[in-house]
Design a protein around this motif. Structure first.
Motif, PDB file in Angstrom:
ATOM      1  N   GLY A  94      25.477 -14.186  24.736  1.00  0.00           N
ATOM      2  CA  GLY A  94      25.874 -13.244  23.692  1.00  0.00           C
ATOM      3  C   GLY A  94      26.747 -12.134  24.214  1.00  0.00           C
ATOM      4  O   GLY A  94      27.283 -11.351  23.432  1.00  0.00           O
ATOM      5  N   GLY A  95      26.873 -12.040  25.560  1.00  0.00           N
ATOM      6  CA  GLY A  95      27.786 -11.073  26.151  1.00  0.00           C
ATOM      7  C   GLY A  95      27.370  -9.623  25.993  1.00  0.00           C
ATOM      8  O   GLY A  95      26.189  -9.296  25.849  1.00  0.00           O
ATOM      9  N   TRP A  96      28.360  -8.764  26.001  1.00  0.00           N
ATOM     10  CA  TRP A  96      28.137  -7.320  25.983  1.00  0.00           C
ATOM     11  C   TRP A  96      27.415  -6.872  24.717  1.00  0.00           C
ATOM     12  O   TRP A  96      26.555  -5.996  24.766  1.00  0.00           O
ATOM     13  N   ALA A  97      27.717  -7.497  23.582  1.00  0.00           N
ATOM     14  CA  ALA A  97      27.052  -7.131  22.330  1.00  0.00           C
ATOM     15  C   ALA A  97      25.552  -7.397  22.418  1.00  0.00           C
ATOM     16  O   ALA A  97      24.729  -6.593  21.945  1.00  0.00           O
ATOM     17  N   ALA A 102      19.913  -5.317  23.491  1.00  0.00           N
ATOM     18  CA  ALA A 102      18.733  -5.146  24.340  1.00  0.00           C
ATOM     19  C   ALA A 102      18.479  -3.669  24.622  1.00  0.00           C
ATOM     20  O   ALA A 102      17.319  -3.228  24.690  1.00  0.00           O
ATOM     21  N   PHE A 103      19.545  -2.891  24.763  1.00  0.00           N
ATOM     22  CA  PHE A 103      19.383  -1.446  24.971  1.00  0.00           C
ATOM     23  C   PHE A 103      18.737  -0.795  23.747  1.00  0.00           C
ATOM     24  O   PHE A 103      17.879   0.088  23.878  1.00  0.00           O
ATOM     25  N   VAL A 104      19.160  -1.219  22.563  1.00  0.00           N
ATOM     26  CA  VAL A 104      18.562  -0.692  21.325  1.00  0.00           C
ATOM     27  C   VAL A 104      17.069  -1.001  21.303  1.00  0.00           C
ATOM     28  O   VAL A 104      16.240  -0.125  20.995  1.00  0.00           O
ATOM     29  N   LEU A 105      16.716  -2.240  21.618  1.00  0.00           N
ATOM     30  CA  LEU A 105      15.307  -2.635  21.616  1.00  0.00           C
ATOM     31  C   LEU A 105      14.512  -1.832  22.643  1.00  0.00           C
ATOM     32  O   LEU A 105      13.369  -1.433  22.389  1.00  0.00           O
ATOM     33  N   THR A 106      15.109  -1.582  23.788  1.00  0.00           N
ATOM     34  CA  THR A 106      14.447  -0.755  24.805  1.00  0.00           C
ATOM     35  C   THR A 106      14.134   0.630  24.256  1.00  0.00           C
ATOM     36  O   THR A 106      13.022   1.148  24.433  1.00  0.00           O
ATOM     37  N   GLY A 107      15.109   1.234  23.568  1.00  0.00           N
ATOM     38  CA  GLY A 107      14.878   2.546  22.970  1.00  0.00           C
ATOM     39  C   GLY A 107      13.781   2.521  21.927  1.00  0.00           C
ATOM     40  O   GLY A 107      12.956   3.444  21.852  1.00  0.00           O
ATOM     41  N   LEU A 108      13.738   1.465  21.119  1.00  0.00           N
ATOM     42  CA  LEU A 108      12.697   1.341  20.099  1.00  0.00           C
ATOM     43  C   LEU A 108      11.319   1.203  20.742  1.00  0.00           C
ATOM     44  O   LEU A 108      10.328   1.747  20.236  1.00  0.00           O
ATOM     45  N   PRO A 212      25.781  -3.876  18.191  1.00  0.00           N
ATOM     46  CA  PRO A 212      24.753  -4.550  18.991  1.00  0.00           C
ATOM     47  C   PRO A 212      24.237  -5.819  18.294  1.00  0.00           C
ATOM     48  O   PRO A 212      24.091  -5.855  17.075  1.00  0.00           O
ATOM     49  N   GLN A 213      23.954  -6.818  19.102  1.00  0.00           N
ATOM     50  CA  GLN A 213      23.360  -8.056  18.614  1.00  0.00           C
ATOM     51  C   GLN A 213      22.143  -8.366  19.481  1.00  0.00           C
ATOM     52  O   GLN A 213      22.187  -8.197  20.696  1.00  0.00           O
ATOM     53  N   LEU A 214      21.085  -8.826  18.836  1.00  0.00           N
ATOM     54  CA  LEU A 214      19.858  -9.084  19.576  1.00  0.00           C
ATOM     55  C   LEU A 214      19.631 -10.582  19.704  1.00  0.00           C
ATOM     56  O   LEU A 214      19.735 -11.322  18.731  1.00  0.00           O
ATOM     57  N   SER A 215      19.365 -11.033  20.917  1.00  0.00           N
ATOM     58  CA  SER A 215      19.031 -12.427  21.167  1.00  0.00           C
ATOM     59  C   SER A 215      17.705 -12.480  21.910  1.00  0.00           C
ATOM     60  O   SER A 215      17.301 -11.512  22.567  1.00  0.00           O
ATOM     61  N   LEU A 216      17.023 -13.613  21.794  1.00  0.00           N
ATOM     62  CA  LEU A 216      15.732 -13.757  22.467  1.00  0.00           C
ATOM     63  C   LEU A 216      15.897 -13.646  23.972  1.00  0.00           C
ATOM     64  O   LEU A 216      15.081 -13.005  24.651  1.00  0.00           O
ATOM     65  N   GLN A 217      16.976 -14.242  24.504  1.00  0.00           N
ATOM     66  CA  GLN A 217      17.193 -14.194  25.944  1.00  0.00           C
ATOM     67  C   GLN A 217      17.395 -12.755  26.417  1.00  0.00           C
ATOM     68  O   GLN A 217      16.850 -12.344  27.439  1.00  0.00           O
ATOM     69  N   ALA A 218      18.190 -11.984  25.668  1.00  0.00           N
ATOM     70  CA  ALA A 218      18.428 -10.593  26.053  1.00  0.00           C
ATOM     71  C   ALA A 218      17.169  -9.751  25.890  1.00  0.00           C
ATOM     72  O   ALA A 218      16.913  -8.837  26.686  1.00  0.00           O
ATOM     73  N   ALA A 219      16.375 -10.059  24.863  1.00  0.00           N
ATOM     74  CA  ALA A 219      15.144  -9.304  24.639  1.00  0.00           C
ATOM     75  C   ALA A 219      14.162  -9.508  25.784  1.00  0.00           C
ATOM     76  O   ALA A 219      13.564  -8.546  26.294  1.00  0.00           O
ATOM     77  N   LEU A 220      13.977 -10.772  26.204  1.00  0.00           N
ATOM     78  CA  LEU A 220      13.023 -11.070  27.274  1.00  0.00           C
ATOM     79  C   LEU A 220      13.596 -10.808  28.662  1.00  0.00           C
ATOM     80  O   LEU A 220      12.883 -10.353  29.559  1.00  0.00           O
ATOM     81  N   GLY A 221      14.894 -11.097  28.833  1.00  0.00           N
ATOM     82  CA  GLY A 221      15.494 -10.983  30.157  1.00  0.00           C
ATOM     83  C   GLY A 221      15.972  -9.595  30.508  1.00  0.00           C
ATOM     84  O   GLY A 221      16.059  -9.246  31.691  1.00  0.00           O
ATOM     85  N   ALA A 266      23.094   3.338  22.684  1.00  0.00           N
ATOM     86  CA  ALA A 266      23.243   1.907  22.988  1.00  0.00           C
ATOM     87  C   ALA A 266      24.556   1.307  22.486  1.00  0.00           C
ATOM     88  O   ALA A 266      25.232   0.595  23.241  1.00  0.00           O
ATOM     89  N   PRO A 267      24.977   1.541  21.237  1.00  0.00           N
ATOM     90  CA  PRO A 267      26.241   0.944  20.785  1.00  0.00           C
ATOM     91  C   PRO A 267      27.447   1.373  21.619  1.00  0.00           C
ATOM     92  O   PRO A 267      28.432   0.646  21.713  1.00  0.00           O
ATOM     93  N   ALA A 268      27.365   2.564  22.218  1.00  0.00           N
ATOM     94  CA  ALA A 268      28.449   3.047  23.078  1.00  0.00           C
ATOM     95  C   ALA A 268      28.297   2.583  24.509  1.00  0.00           C
ATOM     96  O   ALA A 268      29.150   2.868  25.353  1.00  0.00           O
ATOM     97  N   GLY A 269      27.193   1.872  24.822  1.00  0.00           N
ATOM     98  CA  GLY A 269      27.011   1.323  26.156  1.00  0.00           C
ATOM     99  C   GLY A 269      25.947   1.993  27.001  1.00  0.00           C
ATOM    100  O   GLY A 269      25.749   1.590  28.147  1.00  0.00           O
TER     101      GLY A 269
END
Length: 410
Positions: A94-97, A102-108, A212-221, A266-269
């Protein structure tokens, strides 16, 4: 009355200076790690600079707000171990998005730990040996970079290492910032030698947002290991550092503010904002003055300094992009050696006099470290997650065996 004016000026200037030093040391000693981590998970140089700008500004504003509200030296920082984790993770599906998702999820998750104490308790229940072993495994590849760089580009890298070694003996606090200055000189010489130029517009701070886009791989990894590393090595440690100087951190407000700051950035990096740990001592300790009730001023000045330093984000990202191979990686590796030493100590700490139990703990920790350091991706999920999972399972299994042996002997 006139005699009290110099004392008043001194009581204000001391924490102000301490706060500025805190920000300078924190920023210059680890921004290279942040840029390296953001680039590794897919950010362009402009997006990495945007991420550095976002977290610098947000943590600066947040520190000012919290310190003024609670009148204690609450200093914030970006997650340096988290950035090291990103550097080891590499590009995700999913790349940078997906990385920003994943950064958004970390903040949540950080916000959730403030609203529900059970989540923070759950993190604190992860055995320290396993958490520290995962961190050590994440840090190890980056800490090996100076060794690799010396073998390939000795004339570019050795001056940086020599400056670091000298300052480590003279003034350890400034060893990594000094290494960065030496690296800047090396880069400047290389640019002059090759005639490389860049436009002035590339030096101006710019926000480069993505959706931002959330994927299972990014969430777990990424998100889950980033959350655990940030909580265990930064937030929980930061609370302990503050407590050692007699300050009680208002847990819920700090988690809500830093979590919200992470989500906004997170959206800004920006990858993660958290309590400062090691650098917190510069603002909360004696360096900020003898009057403990006025050390909050150091946190305010530290936050203000981060606002100014953040404006250099684009210039630093551009400078790093033009650096000779291995130079920036060397600075990042040197910056993380102290953290690696602490993580290894925690991972291999003796947990008691029971030899069998100690052997089980050590084996599980070493297994965790090896898996994390391998950088292996399975099912699109990065090694940090698998290291944590395998380490916990191995520890449970091995200690279960120890308990069974004990039962048989009675």
């Amino acid at each position: 009355m006139l005699d009290t004016l110099p004392a008043q000026r001194s009581s204000t200037s001391t924490p102000v200076i301490a706060g500025i030093v805190c920000a300078l040391v924190g920023f210059t000693s680890s921004f290279a790690v942040v840029l390296t981590g953001l680039r590794a998970v897919g950010a362009t140089p402009a997006q990495a600079g945007s991420g550095l700008l976002a977290i610098s500004l947000l943590q600066g504003v947040s520190a000012i707000v919290l310190a003024r509200r609670y009148r204690i030296p609450i200093t914030l920082a970006w997650s340096t171990p988290g950035a090291a984790l990103l550097a080891g993770a590499g590009a995700v599906s999913g790349g940078w998005a997906a990385a920003t998702g994943a950064f958004v999820l970390t903040g949540l998750l950080v916000i959730a730990s403030g609203l529900w104490s059970g989540l923070a308790d759950l993190i604190s229940r992860i055995p320290g040996t396993i958490a520290q072993a995962m961190l050590a495994g994440v840090l190890l590849p980056l800490c090996l970079e100076p060794v690799h760089a010396v073998a390939i580009h000795p004339w570019d890298v050795l001056p940086v290492i020599l400056v670091w070694l000298v300052l480590l003996r003279v003034s350890a606090r400034w060893a990594v910032p000094g290494a960065f200055v030496a690296a800047a000189v090396v880069i400047a010489i290389e640019l002059a030698r090759t005639g490389t130029t860049f436009t002035s517009s590339s030096l101006l701070p710019v926000v480069s947002p993505v959706v931002p886009q959330l994927s299972l791989q990014a969430a777990l990894g990424i998100a889950l290991p980033l959350f655990i590393v940030t909580m265990a090595s930064q937030n929980i440690t930061g609370v302990a550092v503050m407590r050692s100087f007699g300050y009680s951190v208002p847990w819920r407000p700090v988690m809500l503010v830093t979590g919200a700051g992470t989500v906004i950035g997170a959206p800004a990096g920006g990858h993660a904002i958290n309590l400062a740990a090691i650098s917190a001592a510069l603002a909360a300790g004696p360096d900020a003055g003898p009057d403990t009730s006025r050390r909050w001023i150091a946190a305010v000045s530290s936050g203000a300094a981060y606002l100014v330093l953040g404006l250099s984000s684009a210039a630093l990202a551009t400078f790093v992009t033009l650096a000779p191979s291995g130079v920036v990686e060397t600075v990042a590796g040197l910056a993380l050696l102290g953290a690696l030493g602490g993580a290894l100590k925690g991972a291999l700490a003796r947990t008691g006099a029971d030899g069998a139990r100690q052997s089980a703990e050590t084996t599980a920790a070493v297994l965790t470290l090896v898996v994390a350091a391998s950088g292996t991706t399975v099912g699109g999920i990065e090694s940090a997650f698998w290291a944590l999972l395998i380490g916990l399972v191995a520890r449970w299994w091995l200690l279960r065996g120890v308990s069974a042996v004990r039962d048989d002997t009675h």
